[in-house]
Design a protein around this motif. Structure first.
Motif, PDB file in Angstrom:
ATOM      1  N   LYS A 287      -0.836  15.383   3.649  1.00 55.36           N
ATOM      2  CA  LYS A 287      -1.772  14.413   3.067  1.00 55.36           C
ATOM      3  C   LYS A 287      -2.542  15.111   1.953  1.00 55.36           C
TER       4      LYS A 287
ATOM      5  N   ARG B  54      -0.995   3.515  -6.437  1.00 54.20           N
ATOM      6  CA  ARG B  54      -1.733   2.417  -7.090  1.00 54.20           C
ATOM      7  C   ARG B  54      -2.626   2.980  -8.197  1.00 54.20           C
TER       8      ARG B  54
ATOM      9  N   ALA C  33      -5.029   5.211  -7.821  1.00 54.80           N
ATOM     10  CA  ALA C  33      -5.735   6.425  -7.363  1.00 54.80           C
ATOM     11  C   ALA C  33      -4.990   7.710  -7.744  1.00 54.80           C
ATOM     12  N   ASP C  34      -5.545   8.861  -7.329  1.00 53.81           N
ATOM     13  CA  ASP C  34      -5.097  10.147  -7.874  1.00 53.81           C
ATOM     14  C   ASP C  34      -4.156  10.961  -6.989  1.00 53.81           C
ATOM     15  N   GLY C  35      -3.858  10.481  -5.796  1.00 52.62           N
ATOM     16  CA  GLY C  35      -2.944  11.209  -4.913  1.00 52.62           C
ATOM     17  C   GLY C  35      -3.570  12.430  -4.249  1.00 52.62           C
ATOM     18  N   LYS C  36      -4.880  12.573  -4.410  1.00 51.67           N
ATOM     19  CA  LYS C  36      -5.551  13.772  -3.881  1.00 51.67           C
ATOM     20  C   LYS C  36      -6.388  13.449  -2.644  1.00 51.67           C
TER      21      LYS C  36
ATOM     22  N   ARG D 295       0.065  17.222   8.682  1.00 49.30           N
ATOM     23  CA  ARG D 295      -0.190  16.456   9.906  1.00 49.30           C
ATOM     24  C   ARG D 295       1.121  16.246  10.673  1.00 49.30           C
TER      25      ARG D 295
ATOM     26  N   ARG E  49     -14.950  11.943  -6.934  1.00 43.77           N
ATOM     27  CA  ARG E  49     -15.410  10.945  -5.966  1.00 43.77           C
ATOM     28  C   ARG E  49     -16.821  10.560  -6.405  1.00 43.77           C
TER      29      ARG E  49
ATOM     30  N   ARG F 149       3.171   2.132  11.210  1.00 43.76           N
ATOM     31  CA  ARG F 149       1.946   1.344  11.437  1.00 43.76           C
ATOM     32  C   ARG F 149       2.306  -0.136  11.453  1.00 43.76           C
TER      33      ARG F 149
ATOM     34  N   ASP G  91      -5.482   8.021  10.429  1.00 38.43           N
ATOM     35  CA  ASP G  91      -6.289   7.903   9.212  1.00 38.43           C
ATOM     36  C   ASP G  91      -7.784   8.047   9.501  1.00 38.43           C
TER      37      ASP G  91
ATOM     38  N   LEU H 205       0.872  -1.189   0.000  1.00 35.71           N
ATOM     39  CA  LEU H 205       0.000   0.000   0.000  1.00 35.71           C
ATOM     40  C   LEU H 205       0.908   1.237   0.000  1.00 35.71           C
ATOM     41  N   GLY H 206       1.311   1.714   1.169  1.00 33.95           N
ATOM     42  CA  GLY H 206       2.245   2.847   1.253  1.00 33.95           C
ATOM     43  C   GLY H 206       1.556   4.192   1.187  1.00 33.95           C
TER      44      GLY H 206
ATOM     45  N   GLY I   2       0.240   6.714  -0.454  1.00 31.35           N
ATOM     46  CA  GLY I   2      -0.188   6.965  -1.835  1.00 31.35           C
ATOM     47  C   GLY I   2      -0.581   8.404  -2.097  1.00 31.35           C
ATOM     48  N   ARG I   3      -0.768   9.177  -1.026  1.00 35.76           N
ATOM     49  CA  ARG I   3      -1.062  10.606  -1.216  1.00 35.76           C
ATOM     50  C   ARG I   3      -0.442  11.431  -0.094  1.00 35.76           C
TER      51      ARG I   3
END
Ligand SMILES: Nc1ncnc2c1ncn2[C@@H]1O[C@H](COP(=O)(O)OP(=O)(O)OP(=O)(O)O)[C@@H](O)[C@H]1O
Length: 589
Positions: free
Chosen positions: A141, A150, A152-155, A205, A194, A212, A310, A116-117, A119-120
């Motif tokens: 974030k 992966r 997804a859009d990084g947003k 943050r 979305r 984790r 999260d 996973l990692g 991603g955004r």
């Protein structure tokens, strides 16, 4: 912020992605940008160098005075500084240390999901508050695509960013261990698809560590035993500040646990595992005592420090219902209120499996040169497996004891009484029966109770009436009527009176004890929705947002809520109408 020394213990001590082995390569204009921002699987390493993606427009919205204070900054000076605003939005970066994204894996809803990692998320640097000595790692974030994005859009959309910004600061202010939020920046010209097209934002943050259970899961998945050692040593030395600090707080419970005694001397890896278990057991107790649900307790959302992390489909429950899940997509109730302890324990077992070789080795094999260099000899396997199972089993007993102990303590603190081992059958059982049957606002109940005069000849009807909101209406389809609610409340109040008489507590004693544990405000989903709508519909006017922030970071002290927007304060601290209670959220953020 400009003057504060910045470091990164994570990138100093752990190995980088072999595809970008040095910062010079990451910075080199000839390095293909896809390497930094296109999804791929890392062959090895704990992180990869990356940087925030540039956006067309940035609009600073707000910063948390409490977080700035904890970082050792002057709140006003810092949040108004241009340099600060550029850093917390990713417009500018500190080149040394260079930003990076962490690699991790995870068990999601019980199944292993592979790499996973972040991603955004782009991690920036660590800052140590010179006054407290506390170190925090800052990250962004919603800062764009990374190799972990992966499909997804990084947003991150503004809606979920406001939610995370507020709730993480609220939890911390209540006293619940949590990751934190420093600042929130809107991206007015950046949209994400979305369920509809939504405007985006970036949350800066902070946390003492972002590691984790999922970071450990990744090494196991890769079969990288050297990586597990490296990560464990890092966690012991840098996150927990050394072996001597491990298991110190609950030494009495841990050392006298019969299954622990059977293991012989504990190694530093055993102690690290148990420390992580203890912290997570305590955190689940906090979440339940305050009726807070994360909604997605996967291993990639389980911090080794036990921090709430999260914030997707989270909620503060309106009224007590053990079957409630805040996650709209959680049809099996895996992450419902009553299942939170078992969900976290599942994650602790996965961590135990990740660490099996380390906790199984014990003192007997850990210092053997063969073990260090090569691993297990065939003849050792049974021994090591048995010991690892022993450590996990002992961890399970410790988890249960600490969770129950802490939960009872917290509930009793909220009631203003001294816990007794039999409370789960007595006054605490009576409390939860009342809360479940009356469906009264959970957090408001405690704040109301601490104010009541409960003495010899107290008027039990009048005290019971103080708990029932003016808006209460009899439900024609169930037995939730004013008469029944009053009856139930009276029964609890009589039990409660008996208990406080046994303890010889005056109203004043009780208030003095309880008010430090009973927030006068928690940010419920309906309030967050209202603030999000207002902010989006009024061109980012921060009036509602800042009001909510003030109330969230000062939950025990109304005098800090400001002179503005008093009508919001009144409404947000009242019990809401039933149509906006117990709302659920979906995972899309
Ligand atoms: N919009 C997105 N773009 C890229 N990756 C994403 C996006 N949303 C989620 N992910 C990734 O999917 C995984 C699970 O997502 P999840 O929502 O649990 O995490 P998150 O909210 O993005 O991050 P964090 O746990 O750091 O708060 C993570 O690896 C996360 O980075």
């Amino acid at each position: 912020m400009k003057a504060s020394p910045k470091t990164s213990s994570f990138t100093k001590r752990l190995s980088a992605d072999p595809a970008i082995p040095s910062v010079d390569i990451a910075k080199d204009p000839n390095t293909p940008q896809e390497l930094l921002h296109k999804a791929r699987r890392l062959k090895a390493g704990a992180f990869t160098w990356t940087r925030p993606e540039p956006r067309k427009e940035y609009k600073f919205l707000t910063a948390s005075p409490r977080a700035l204070n904890d970082l050792g900054f002057d709140e006003k000076q810092e949040s108004e500084s241009e340099y600060f605003r550029q850093i917390v939005s990713g417009q500018a970066i500190v080149e040394n240390p260079y930003p990076y994204s962490q690699a991790y894996a995870g068990y999601q809803f019980g199944d292993f999901a592979g790499q996973l990692g972040d991603g955004r998320v782009v991690n920036l640097f660590e800052i140590t508050n010179p006054k407290t000595g506390r170190r925090y790692e800052l990250q962004l974030k919603g800062a764009g695509k990374t190799p972990f994005s992966r499909f997804a859009d990084g947003k991150a959309v503004l809606r979920s960013s406001i939610r995370e910004f507020i709730v993480s600061e609220s939890l911390n202010a209540i006293g619940i261990p949590s990751t934190r939020s420093v600042a929130l920046t809107a991206l007015p010209k950046t949209y994400a698809q979305r369920s509809a097209s939504e405007k985006c934002a970036i949350v800066c943050r902070m946390a003492p560590s972002w590691i984790r259970v999922g970071n450990f899961d990744l090494y196991r998945y890769r079969g990288d035993r050297e990586g597990i050692f490296q990560l464990s040593d890092y966690v012991i030395d840098e996150v927990f500040k050394g072996e001597s600090k491990l298991c110190a707080q609950y030494a009495d419970i841990i050392n006298y646990e019969p299954k622990i005694k059977a293991l012989g001397e504990l190694t530093k890896y055993d102690k690290m595992y148990l420390e992580i278990i203890v912290r997570n057991a305590k955190s689940v107790a906090y979440w339940q005592a305050y009726c807070f649900l994360n909604g997605v307790l996967n291993t990639d959302n389980t911090s080794v420090l036990g921090l709430a992390i999260d914030f997707g489909p989270f909620a503060f429950m309106d009224y007590f219902d053990p079957n409630y899940t805040s996650n709209h997509d959680d049809l099996m109730l895996r992450y419902s209120f009553k299942n939170m302890p078992s969900a976290i324990w599942f994650n602790m077992v996965k961590l135990g499996e990740d660490l099996a070789e380390l906790i199984g080795a014990g003192g007997k094999y850990l210092n053997d040169p063969f073990f260090k260099e090569k691993g297990l000899k065939e003849s050792w396997i049974d021994d090591v497996t048995k010991r690892a199972e022993g450590v996990i089993g002992a961890g399970g007993d410790i988890f249960e004891r600490i969770y129950i102990d802490q939960y009872l303590k917290l509930v009793c603190k909220r009631l203003g009484i001294t816990p007794r081992p039999s409370d789960h059958l007595g006054v605490v059982a009576s409390l939860f029966e009342t809360l479940q049957h009356t469906k009264l606002d959970y957090n408001l109940f405690f704040a109301t109770l601490q104010q009541q005069h409960i003495k010899d000849n107290f008027n039990v009807d009048a005290v019971a009436a103080a708990f029932i909101p003016d808006t209460f209406k009899d439900d024609p389809f169930t037995d939730l009527t004013k008469e029944n609610v009053t009856k139930q409340l009276k029964s609890f109040l009589i039990d409660f009176k008996k208990r406080i008489e046994e303890e010889k507590l005056t109203d004043e004693n009780r208030y003095e004890r309880a008010h430090k544990f009973n927030p006068l405000f928690v940010p419920k989903n309906w309030i967050l929705d209202e603030v999000i709508d207002y902010t989006q519909e009024n061109e980012y006017d921060p009036l509602y947002l800042n009001k909510l922030l003030k109330m969230s970071i000062n939950p025990y002290d109304k005098s800090q809520w400001g002179a503005e927007a008093k009508e919001l304060e009144k409404r947000w601290t009242s019990a809401p109408s039933s149509d906006i209670q117990m709302l659920q959220c979906s995972c899309s953020s």
